[in-house]
Design an enzyme around this catalytic site. Structure first.
Site, mmCIF file in Angstrom:
data_model
loop_
_atom_site.group_PDB
_atom_site.id
_atom_site.type_symbol
_atom_site.label_atom_id
_atom_site.label_comp_id
_atom_site.label_asym_id
_atom_site.label_seq_id
_atom_site.Cartn_x
_atom_site.Cartn_y
_atom_site.Cartn_z
ATOM 1 C CG ASP A 1 -8.915 11.812 9.654
ATOM 2 O OD1 ASP A 1 -8.365 10.869 9.109
ATOM 3 O OD2 ASP A 1 -9.408 12.810 8.686
ATOM 4 C CE1 TYR B 1 -9.956 2.392 7.313
ATOM 5 C CE2 TYR B 1 -10.859 4.997 7.776
ATOM 6 C CZ TYR B 1 -9.612 4.072 7.713
ATOM 7 O OH TYR B 1 -8.216 4.382 7.555
ATOM 8 C CB ALA C 1 -6.010 -0.696 7.464
ATOM 9 C CE1 TYR C 2 -12.850 -4.417 2.949
ATOM 10 C CE2 TYR C 2 -13.392 -1.982 3.475
ATOM 11 C CZ TYR C 2 -13.663 -3.210 2.845
ATOM 12 O OH TYR C 2 -14.615 -3.214 1.747
ATOM 13 C CE LYS D 1 -6.779 2.069 10.982
ATOM 14 N NZ LYS D 1 -5.871 1.142 10.236
ATOM 15 N N GLY E 1 0.812 -1.006 0.103
ATOM 16 C CA GLY E 1 -0.032 -0.184 0.078
ATOM 17 C C GLY E 1 0.931 1.204 0.126
ATOM 18 C CD GLN E 2 -1.974 6.019 -0.705
ATOM 19 O OE1 GLN E 2 -1.525 7.177 -1.273
ATOM 20 N NE2 GLN E 2 -2.997 6.068 -0.145
ATOM 21 C CG LEU E 3 2.266 4.571 6.070
ATOM 22 C CD1 LEU E 3 3.177 5.950 5.953
ATOM 23 C CD2 LEU E 3 1.426 4.676 7.449
HETATM 24 N N1 LIG Z 1 -5.579 6.245 2.940
HETATM 25 C C1 LIG Z 1 -5.851 7.414 3.652
HETATM 26 O O1 LIG Z 1 -6.497 8.409 3.474
HETATM 27 C C2 LIG Z 1 -5.755 7.133 5.303
HETATM 28 C C3 LIG Z 1 -6.346 8.069 5.956
HETATM 29 C C4 LIG Z 1 -6.016 7.808 7.640
HETATM 30 C C5 LIG Z 1 -5.617 6.716 8.006
HETATM 31 N N2 LIG Z 1 -5.076 5.847 7.206
HETATM 32 C C6 LIG Z 1 -4.599 4.514 7.675
HETATM 33 O O2 LIG Z 1 -3.087 4.369 7.142
HETATM 34 C C7 LIG Z 1 -2.705 2.987 6.966
HETATM 35 C C8 LIG Z 1 -2.142 2.888 5.451
HETATM 36 O O3 LIG Z 1 -3.043 3.375 4.548
HETATM 37 P P1 LIG Z 1 -2.587 3.346 3.021
HETATM 38 O O4 LIG Z 1 -3.389 4.273 2.467
HETATM 39 O O5 LIG Z 1 -1.242 2.903 2.964
HETATM 40 O O6 LIG Z 1 -3.399 2.059 2.557
HETATM 41 P P2 LIG Z 1 -3.569 1.172 1.331
HETATM 42 O O7 LIG Z 1 -2.799 1.704 0.270
HETATM 43 O O8 LIG Z 1 -5.084 0.956 1.060
HETATM 44 O O9 LIG Z 1 -2.960 -0.198 1.705
HETATM 45 C C9 LIG Z 1 -3.475 -1.049 2.546
HETATM 46 C C10 LIG Z 1 -2.688 -2.046 2.688
HETATM 47 O O10 LIG Z 1 -3.197 -3.219 3.549
HETATM 48 C C11 LIG Z 1 -3.013 -4.496 2.979
HETATM 49 N N3 LIG Z 1 -4.061 -5.405 3.409
HETATM 50 C C12 LIG Z 1 -5.332 -5.232 3.471
HETATM 51 N N4 LIG Z 1 -5.883 -6.300 3.780
HETATM 52 C C13 LIG Z 1 -5.002 -7.087 4.178
HETATM 53 C C14 LIG Z 1 -5.089 -8.630 4.606
HETATM 54 N N5 LIG Z 1 -6.257 -9.189 4.970
HETATM 55 N N6 LIG Z 1 -3.834 -9.124 5.105
HETATM 56 C C15 LIG Z 1 -2.716 -8.393 4.847
HETATM 57 N N7 LIG Z 1 -2.675 -7.390 4.652
HETATM 58 C C16 LIG Z 1 -3.842 -6.720 4.073
HETATM 59 C C17 LIG Z 1 -3.176 -4.464 1.415
HETATM 60 O O11 LIG Z 1 -2.266 -5.624 0.951
HETATM 61 P P3 LIG Z 1 -2.556 -5.905 -0.593
HETATM 62 O O12 LIG Z 1 -2.264 -4.682 -1.554
HETATM 63 O O13 LIG Z 1 -1.731 -7.092 -0.632
HETATM 64 O O14 LIG Z 1 -4.036 -6.157 -0.682
HETATM 65 C C18 LIG Z 1 -2.137 -3.074 1.457
HETATM 66 O O15 LIG Z 1 -0.902 -3.441 1.636
HETATM 67 C C19 LIG Z 1 -4.108 2.293 7.320
HETATM 68 O O16 LIG Z 1 -3.909 1.688 8.462
HETATM 69 C C20 LIG Z 1 -5.041 3.340 7.043
HETATM 70 O O17 LIG Z 1 -6.272 2.617 7.940
HETATM 71 C C21 LIG Z 1 -5.066 5.823 5.856
#
Ligand SMILES: NC(=O)c1ccc[n+]([C@@H]2O[C@H](COP(=O)([O-])OP(=O)(O)OC[C@H]3O[C@@H](n4cnc5c(N)ncnc54)[C@H](OP(=O)(O)O)[C@@H]3O)[C@@H](O)[C@H]2O)c1
Length: 284
Positions: free
Chosen positions: A102, A125, A60-61, A129, A10-12
């Site tokens: 947030d 969601y 995360a989902y 979290k 994912g991104q982070l």
């Molecule tokens: N995106 C936002 O705007 C945002 C805002 C606030 C907080 N956050 C938090 O920041 C964190 C990183 O977010 P992000 O945007 O980097 O997420 P993202 O790009 O959506 O990536 C999600 C990651 O979670 C993995 N994942 C999902 N289901 C899984 C499972 N069952 N087992 C193992 N891995 C699984 C995915 O793996 P696959 O690619 O292999 O499916 C992917 O690597 C998360 O905790 C999120 O809740 C995000």
């Protein structure tokens, strides 16, 4: 030090692994194909074999709207998955850092939420979290919970990529202008997270780039910096209905970071500039 990073695909997670490697730390980044965190037995087995000193749990989902109709999967990943990771961290005595959001807050009022404010999520969601946060607090004495917002990074889809794609076919866009928050560039955040895990300054933190904006202001800045001739009309949340309710006030205070000696992230406009450069390199 050996660091296991979930959510590497994912991104982070991607930027966290890159930052750690750049600093000479042994980083093991994993995606769902390496380990499905909803599989309890496999989580314990995998983590015990990897035997990390630190786990940064970014997986995360994250599909906020889809979560409203796919509650079971969202719960399994964000709550059960986090629980299994926390138990596994306990078993190998690893420090655990959990990335939260947030969206644990209800978005009422206009002042920035502090770490002392009580969460009250308005969407599913955010609820899952927050449940994840509670699991860490229940199971582990020493942990980090880092709440971030409006994430963008090179390895994935995000608001900036969507705006740039839309600008190819549109010269006018309606964007929500009554939700306030801060974008978070994963490149900047990764540096902070790697700094943090090398300390024992455990607890809940808010972290995002400096400054607040609305989505409409964010979009305008994207088009200004990329010199695209797109008019942004600021509309209300009510005019852009989405499946999940989103908090109107997503402002978070980052004072605790500074009080604990951590460097604040750059201003969001500077982070955007850096990201656009990074995107340009990717295209080449
Ligand atoms: N995106 C936002 O705007 C945002 C805002 C606030 C907080 N956050 C938090 O920041 C964190 C990183 O977010 P992000 O945007 O980097 O997420 P993202 O790009 O959506 O990536 C999600 C990651 O979670 C993995 N994942 C999902 N289901 C899984 C499972 N069952 N087992 C193992 N891995 C699984 C995915 O793996 P696959 O690619 O292999 O499916 C992917 O690597 C998360 O905790 C999120 O809740 C995000």
């Amino acid at each position: 030090m050996k660091v296991l990073v979930t959510g590497y695909t994912g991104q982070l997670g991607y930027d966290v692994v890159r930052e750690g490697k750049n600093r000479g730390i042994s980083m093991l980044g994993i995606g769902r194909e390496d380990l499905d965190i909803t599989n309890e037995a496999e989580v314990y087995q995998y983590v015990q074999k990897a035997n990390p000193d630190v786990i940064i749990h970014c997986a995360a989902y994250t599909a906020v709207d889809k979560a409203e109709d796919d509650k079971e999967t969202c719960w399994d990943v964000n709550v059960l998955g986090t629980k299994f990771i926390a138990i596994a961290a306990n078993k190998v005595n690893a420090k655990l850092m959990y990335i939260s959001t947030d969206y644990v807050f209800d978005g009422k009022g206009e002042s920035p939420f502090t770490e002392a404010d009580i969460p009250n999520p308005v969407g599913y969601y955010g609820l899952t979290k927050y449940e994840g946060e509670k699991i860490l607090k229940d199971l582990l004495d020493e942990h980090f919970i880092v709440r971030i917002s409006w994430v963008f990074g090179i390895n994935g889809h995000n608001f900036i990529r969507t705006m740039l794609r839309l600008s190819e076919t549109r010269n006018e866009l309606n964007v929500v202008g009554d939700q306030y928050g801060s974008p978070t560039y994963t490149f900047d955040l990764a540096r902070l997270l790697i700094d943090m895990i090398q300390t024992e300054k455990y607890g809940v933190y808010h972290a995002s780039n400096e400054g607040f904006c609305t989505w409409a202001e964010f979009a305008s800045e994207i088009f200004q910096q990329t010199k695209k001739d797109v008019t942004v009309n600021s509309i209300s949340t009510e005019e852009y209905p989405t499946r999940a309710v989103r908090p109107k006030n997503s402002r978070m205070s980052k004072q605790k970071l500074v009080d604990n000696g951590f460097d604040p992230l750059p201003k969001w406009q500077d982070a955007l500039k850096h990201y656009l450069n990074e995107l340009a390199q990717e295209v080449k």
